[in-house]
Design an enzyme around this catalytic site. Structure first.
Site, mmCIF file in Angstrom:
data_model
loop_
_atom_site.group_PDB
_atom_site.id
_atom_site.type_symbol
_atom_site.label_atom_id
_atom_site.label_comp_id
_atom_site.label_asym_id
_atom_site.label_seq_id
_atom_site.Cartn_x
_atom_site.Cartn_y
_atom_site.Cartn_z
ATOM 1 N N SER A 102 0.841 -1.194 0.000
ATOM 2 C CA SER A 102 0.000 0.000 0.000
ATOM 3 C C SER A 102 0.877 1.246 0.000
ATOM 4 C CB SER A 102 -0.974 -0.048 1.178
ATOM 5 O OG SER A 102 -2.029 0.865 0.989
ATOM 6 N N ASP A 229 -8.985 -5.753 -5.179
ATOM 7 C CA ASP A 229 -8.179 -4.740 -4.501
ATOM 8 C C ASP A 229 -8.678 -3.323 -4.757
ATOM 9 O OD1 ASP A 229 -6.011 -3.479 -3.229
ATOM 10 O OD2 ASP A 229 -4.554 -4.846 -4.142
ATOM 11 N N HIS A 256 -7.072 -6.189 -0.732
ATOM 12 C CA HIS A 256 -5.886 -5.344 -0.585
ATOM 13 C C HIS A 256 -4.760 -5.988 0.213
ATOM 14 C CE1 HIS A 256 -3.863 -1.538 -0.913
ATOM 15 N NE2 HIS A 256 -3.874 -1.304 0.390
#
Length: 276
Positions: A102, A229, A256
């Site tokens: 991320s 995601d 994710h």
């Protein structure tokens, strides 16, 4: 895991303009060759030392809520400098790999564009090449939510009441689909949300794009995202198109956090990449 040596400490980090001493908290799993609390599963990936750390403004590292909104302070360069500082503190700047998930992958890619010495391989997991692409993908995913959930989100965003429990509940519906599909959500992720809620200074300040600099990444790179995601294909595709040496793997049953949603496959893919 019971026999794995674990050590945690802090590294002094001199930050001009901070107005106070700063420290970066870190944890080392294994033994180093020299004398954001991510999920523990990451430490199972390797038979080499693994270092995880909390960035400035997050977790157990120094918090600076007085800098909330200060775009001149919260810069990408600040976090690049922090990573260099930690590598130097640990005396591993000549030989290391970087895995970022991320925002961590955004930082890792920025770090790699500088072509730092010692960087071996790079893993970018669930990261956008720009925040504009991230917002575009999120807006498209929101259209797939039930209309009543969309209405709640729109109502509270228009009224600037995004701390309202109704809004938070609607946001959680999005997270169940596109952040983590496990039910219940792992405690490590809930802890991460709690830290952000306590001190959102960084998250509320930074915007970012690096599409035009991706060609500068010379490290061999593994690109990861999940089928469901938040980091949809349009979000990560610039990495694939512009990094010279890159492989892209998508996790079919993940959103994710495939390191939690498809743990064994995630470990196999990353370990094979680092060993290859």
């Amino acid at each position: 895991m019971s026999s794995l040596k674990v050590r945690e400490a802090e590294a002094d980090f001199n930050v001009p303009g901070a107005g106070k001493p700063c420290k970066t908290w870190y944890k080392v799993y294994g033994t180093l060759p020299h004398p954001h609390n991510p999920p523990l599963v990451l430490t199972r990936l390797f038979d080499v030392p693994v270092i995880v750390y909390d960035q400035l403004g997050n977790g157990r590292s120094t918090h600076l809520p007085e800098k909330n909104g200060d775009v001149d302070f919260w810069t990408v360069q600040l976090f690049v400098d922090e990573l260099h500082n930690l590598l130097n503190h640990l005396n591993i700047h000549d030989n290391y790999n970087v895995l970022g998930q991320s925002w961590g992958g955004m930082l890792a890619s920025e770090f790699a564009t500088r072509q730092p010495k010692g960087l071996g391989k790079l893993v970018i997991a669930g990261s956008p090449a720009s925040t504009l692409l991230w917002v575009k993908a999120a807006n498209e995913l929101r259209k797939e939510l039930p209309k009543k959930v969309q209405d709640v989100l729109n109502k509270h965003e228009a009224a600037d009441t995004t701390t309202d429990p109704e809004y938070i509940a609607a946001t959680n519906e999005f997270h169940k689909r596109h952040f983590c599909r496990l039910d219940p959500m792992p405690q490590s992720l809930l802890d991460g949300f709690a830290w952000i809620e306590k001190d959102p200074s960084v998250c509320l300040t930074m915007t970012w794009s690096m599409v035009d600099r991706l060609h500068n990444i010379q490290a061999t790179t593994l690109l990861i995202n999940g089928r469901y995601d938040e980091a949809q294909d349009i979000v990560v595709e610039p990495f694939f198109q512009r990094i010279p040496k890159v492989r892209w793997v998508q996790f079919a049953d993940s959103a994710h956090v495939p390191q939690l949603e498809e743990t064994e496959r995630f470990m196999q893919v990353v370990w094979a990449f680092l060993r290859g």
